[in-house]
Design a protein around this motif. Structure first.
Motif, PDB file in Angstrom:
ATOM      1  N   GLU A  92      33.429   5.784  21.778  1.00 22.88           N
ATOM      2  CA  GLU A  92      34.210   6.650  20.629  1.00 22.88           C
ATOM      3  C   GLU A  92      35.149   7.182  21.619  1.00 22.88           C
ATOM      4  OE1 GLU A  92      34.029  10.393  17.838  1.00 22.88           O
ATOM      5  OE2 GLU A  92      32.318   9.183  17.994  1.00 22.88           O
ATOM      6  N   PHE A  93      36.391   6.970  21.242  1.00 22.82           N
ATOM      7  CA  PHE A  93      37.569   7.601  22.012  1.00 22.82           C
ATOM      8  C   PHE A  93      38.432   8.429  21.012  1.00 22.82           C
ATOM      9  CE2 PHE A  93      42.405   7.380  22.543  1.00 22.82           C
ATOM     10  CZ  PHE A  93      42.403   8.594  23.655  1.00 22.82           C
ATOM     11  N   SER A  94      38.649   9.684  21.289  1.00 17.39           N
ATOM     12  CA  SER A  94      39.487  10.463  20.303  1.00 17.39           C
ATOM     13  C   SER A  94      40.742  11.173  21.204  1.00 17.39           C
ATOM     14  CB  SER A  94      38.739  11.778  19.779  1.00 17.39           C
ATOM     15  OG  SER A  94      38.121  12.331  20.925  1.00 17.39           O
ATOM     16  N   TYR A  95      41.819  11.227  20.304  1.00 16.39           N
ATOM     17  CA  TYR A  95      43.075  11.646  20.907  1.00 16.39           C
ATOM     18  C   TYR A  95      43.387  12.959  19.786  1.00 16.39           C
ATOM     19  CZ  TYR A  95      48.145  12.300  21.351  1.00 16.39           C
ATOM     20  OH  TYR A  95      49.501  12.784  21.712  1.00 16.39           O
ATOM     21  N   ARG A  96      43.917  14.107  20.487  1.00 14.29           N
ATOM     22  CA  ARG A  96      44.379  15.178  19.671  1.00 14.29           C
ATOM     23  C   ARG A  96      45.392  16.054  20.621  1.00 14.29           C
ATOM     24  NH1 ARG A  96      41.752  17.965  15.578  1.00 14.29           N
ATOM     25  NH2 ARG A  96      42.459  20.434  15.318  1.00 14.29           N
ATOM     26  N   ASP A  97      46.567  16.207  19.986  1.00 17.05           N
ATOM     27  CA  ASP A  97      47.580  17.045  20.371  1.00 17.05           C
ATOM     28  C   ASP A  97      47.998  18.501  19.677  1.00 17.05           C
ATOM     29  OD1 ASP A  97      49.692  16.511  18.646  1.00 17.05           O
ATOM     30  OD2 ASP A  97      50.049  14.664  19.825  1.00 17.05           O
ATOM     31  N   ASN A  98      48.696  19.004  20.136  1.00 18.65           N
ATOM     32  CA  ASN A  98      48.993  20.408  19.588  1.00 18.65           C
ATOM     33  C   ASN A  98      50.595  20.310  19.101  1.00 18.65           C
ATOM     34  OD1 ASN A  98      50.119  20.768  22.019  1.00 18.65           O
ATOM     35  ND2 ASN A  98      49.503  23.052  22.193  1.00 18.65           N
ATOM     36  N   PHE A 140      40.288   2.116  14.037  1.00 22.38           N
ATOM     37  CA  PHE A 140      41.353   2.869  14.503  1.00 22.38           C
ATOM     38  C   PHE A 140      41.805   3.784  13.370  1.00 22.38           C
ATOM     39  CE2 PHE A 140      45.989   3.477  14.841  1.00 22.38           C
ATOM     40  CZ  PHE A 140      45.925   4.306  16.261  1.00 22.38           C
ATOM     41  N   ILE A 141      41.460   5.190  13.622  1.00 20.23           N
ATOM     42  CA  ILE A 141      42.028   6.113  12.591  1.00 20.23           C
ATOM     43  C   ILE A 141      43.241   6.865  12.995  1.00 20.23           C
ATOM     44  CG2 ILE A 141      41.195   7.979  11.247  1.00 20.23           C
ATOM     45  CD1 ILE A 141      38.339   7.142  11.451  1.00 20.23           C
ATOM     46  N   PHE A 142      44.273   7.133  12.522  1.00 17.66           N
ATOM     47  CA  PHE A 142      45.464   7.697  13.023  1.00 17.66           C
ATOM     48  C   PHE A 142      46.168   8.540  11.813  1.00 17.66           C
ATOM     49  CE2 PHE A 142      49.897   7.853  14.050  1.00 17.66           C
ATOM     50  CZ  PHE A 142      49.882   8.229  15.021  1.00 17.66           C
ATOM     51  N   VAL A 194      41.259   8.329  16.355  1.00 24.25           N
ATOM     52  CA  VAL A 194      39.916   8.141  16.818  1.00 24.25           C
ATOM     53  C   VAL A 194      39.900   6.462  16.826  1.00 24.25           C
ATOM     54  CG1 VAL A 194      37.614   8.349  15.981  1.00 24.25           C
ATOM     55  CG2 VAL A 194      38.952  10.237  15.552  1.00 24.25           C
ATOM     56  N   ILE A 195      39.305   5.892  17.865  1.00 22.55           N
ATOM     57  CA  ILE A 195      39.091   4.685  18.163  1.00 22.55           C
ATOM     58  C   ILE A 195      37.356   4.416  18.526  1.00 22.55           C
ATOM     59  CG2 ILE A 195      39.500   2.688  19.488  1.00 22.55           C
ATOM     60  CD1 ILE A 195      42.247   3.506  20.228  1.00 22.55           C
ATOM     61  N   LYS A 196      36.808   3.568  17.501  1.00 28.02           N
ATOM     62  CA  LYS A 196      35.523   3.375  17.648  1.00 28.02           C
ATOM     63  C   LYS A 196      35.374   1.928  18.115  1.00 28.02           C
ATOM     64  CE  LYS A 196      33.647   7.251  15.021  1.00 28.02           C
ATOM     65  NZ  LYS A 196      32.644   7.559  13.914  1.00 28.02           N
ATOM     66  N   VAL A 197      34.598   1.544  19.135  1.00 30.21           N
ATOM     67  CA  VAL A 197      34.313   0.100  19.571  1.00 30.21           C
ATOM     68  C   VAL A 197      33.067  -0.291  19.698  1.00 30.21           C
ATOM     69  CG1 VAL A 197      35.303  -1.603  21.054  1.00 30.21           C
ATOM     70  CG2 VAL A 197      37.139  -0.022  20.572  1.00 30.21           C
ATOM     71  N   PRO A 198      32.472  -1.328  19.213  1.00 30.20           N
ATOM     72  CA  PRO A 198      30.967  -1.648  19.559  1.00 30.20           C
ATOM     73  C   PRO A 198      30.974  -2.160  20.756  1.00 30.20           C
ATOM     74  CG  PRO A 198      32.070  -3.075  18.092  1.00 30.20           C
ATOM     75  CD  PRO A 198      32.986  -2.067  18.275  1.00 30.20           C
TER      76      PRO A 198
END
Length: 538
Positions: free
Chosen positions: A485-491, A519-521, A532-536
């Motif tokens: 699970e990879f997540s990206y977040r900025d301000n 992929f959720i954006f 958010v990226i979730k990869v098996p």
């Protein structure tokens, strides 16, 4: 019209303070001694300065403030000269006060040292006997009974005054009893009581009653009760609450029938006495605080101009040094940052060039030469061995795939490739924070997943740089048993509607879908961008 305190000499102020002390006006006496100290300081009268400090120390001790009492007494030592006979009386009083303070604080070695210094300064036999008696008491409390008994006997052999004799006999009996529990002290206690009765020493009689009651407590309870009652009656007559409290404690234990009423009286008196002492101690502490504050304020005002000038000069110097240091650090940091960025860029470019050269050589040596050999076989052979030809093509296919995988994995591994991207988009205005970016990712992810994740993160960083105006970006990697699970977040300011489904984002979504990921954006609640990226992993 009388003189103001500021116009009086230190000697006059000390006399006034002594009279206030005799009248029981302890707060006023302390303040007047403090004024005498200031007057003696200004007139450089060391003896009266010491006398004022000694008296302040004794008053502090009497109010239960042993530590500050000791502090005043120790300060007085600086102004006394043992070679000047006029100072001997003051030195004797001060050493005795220090001994009493150390004794009260159970520092018996210090008490012995102070009392031993006081003895040679005693100007008459009465003062000498008092000093020796105090020294013997300290030895007794320390457990050196032999030395204590020796000192008590020395006093008794040199014709002490009746009061000193009675006091010494009582202390001698107590020391001998402590040394030998089988010793019979009653005859000495009774002799001391007889002397005190003959000279009307009522306070001394209370001491005798107390010692006799203590001795008889577990030996002859009826005798203990008799002397406890005498002690209680005398304490009431003398209006001595401390002795009254001590007598009540004895009576409570000795009179079971009246224990409840005696205990109530004891508790009431104890509470009243504690409250009165605490109030007096607090009031005295306030007076002492005000006195010391006045002294400090006076000293501060005298040096105010000089201190302000020194502070201004120091502040200006420190400010100039700080500005210079900040400039030096800023220029150095900028130079180091630019140099490091240039070095990393050059290193990355060199790795890419080396990778391209290596790939070019492998394509030439493996693919091109293999194809040329196969073309020659087709052109010049009379017969084409189809299975052999297919096998050669399959081998060439696998070699091409190996080269492709090598291009994806080299010259840098997955983590290193991500670090290069992060470094490329980091700047003084944009701080990129990572969590979970460690070496486990290199071994846990397949090559296609690594390639697609790298391209997806690169696309997110490009969008951030172009549109988001973020000052902080957080990249978080969570490696689970069967999923990354990879997540990206900025301000930043977030993305408008037409930016949320751009070509780059759609391509990223397609790439993640190709490796069975999600992929959720979009924008998060605070206005910035989150993905958010979730990869098996299987």
């Amino acid at each position: 019209m009388g003189e103001k305190p500021a116009d009086l000499t230190a000697d006059s102020l000390i006399n006034i303070a002594d009279r206030l002390w005799d009248k029981g006006k302890l707060d006023s006496a302390f303040l007047t001694f403090a004024q005498a100290r200031e007057s003696a300081t200004k007139s450089k009268d060391s003896l009266n300065l010491a006398n004022a400090l000694i008296s302040m120390g004794i008053l502090a001790n009497d109010q239960g403030d042993s530590f500050n009492g000791q502090e005043y007494a120790l300060e007085a030592i600086k102004y006394l000269n043992s070679n000047n006979k006029k100072h001997h009386r003051s030195i004797l009083a001060n050493l005795n006060n220090l001994g009493v303070t150390a004794y009260d604080l159970k520092k018996y070695d210090d008490a012995i040292d102070f009392y031993a210094q006081a003895i040679p300064l005693a100007s008459d036999s009465s003062h000498l006997h008092i000093a020796k008696n105090n020294l013997a008491n300290a030895y007794r409390q320390k457990g050196n009974y032999a030395m204590a008994i020796q000192l008590y006997e020395e006093i008794l052999n040199h014709h002490p005054t009746p009061q000193n004799k009675a006091r010494t006999m009582t202390n001698l009996a107590k020391a001998q009893l402590m040394q030998n529990p089988n010793f019979k002290p009653v005859s000495l206690y009774l002799s001391a009581l007889q002397i005190r009765t003959s000279v009307n020493d009522e306070w001394g009689k209370n001491s005798s009653y107390s010692h006799l009651a203590d001795y008889y407590l577990y030996r002859k309870p009826d005798s203990a009760l008799y002397y406890s009652r005498l002690m209680y009656q005398l304490a009431l007559a003398l209006r001595n609450p401390d002795n009254e409290l001590e007598a009540l404690a004895k009576l409570t234990e000795l009179e079971p029938k009246h224990r409840l009423s005696l205990f109530r009286r004891y508790r009431k008196l104890d509470d009243s006495l504690s409250s009165a002492r605490n109030a007096a101690k607090n009031q005295f502490a306030l007076i002492r605080y005000q006195t010391e504050r006045y002294k400090l304020n006076t000293l501060r005002l005298e040096k105010e101009n000089e201190q302000k000038k020194a502070q201004i000069d120091k502040r200006n110097t420190l400010l100039a040094m700080a500005i210079l240091a900040i400039l030096c650090i800023s220029f150095t940091s900028m130079a180091v940052y630019r140099q490091r960025k240039r070095r990393l860029t050059e290193l990355a470019e060199k790795r890419i060039r080396d990778s391209k050269l290596k790939t070019s050589k492998e394509i030439h040596d493996v693919v091109a030469n293999g194809l040329y050999r196969m073309m020659s076989d087709v052109e010049y052979s009379d017969f084409i061995d189809k299975p052999k030809f297919v096998g050669q093509l399959e081998k060439l296919y696998h070699q091409s795939r190996q080269i492709s995988h090598a291009v994806s994995a080299n010259p840098m591994d997955f983590v290193e490739r991500l670090e290069e991207i992060i470094h490329a988009f980091s700047s003084p205005e944009t701080k990129i924070i990572t969590a979970g970016l460690d070496e486990k990712l290199n071994t846990s992810l397949s090559v296609p997943v690594k390639d697609e994740i790298v391209l997806a993160i690169q696309e997110l960083m490009v969008n951030m740089s172009k549109y988001s105006k973020a000052s902080q970006v957080v990249l978080r990697f969570i490696l689970q048993a069967n999923e990354l699970e990879f997540s990206y977040r900025d301000n930043g300011v977030g993305l408008s509607g037409n930016k949320k489904d751009g070509i780059g984002i759609r391509n990223t979504e397609s790439r993640i879908a190709a490796i069975n990921g999600r992929f959720i954006f979009g924008n998060h609640g605070n206005g910035g961008v989150q993905a958010v990226i979730k990869v098996p992993l299987t």
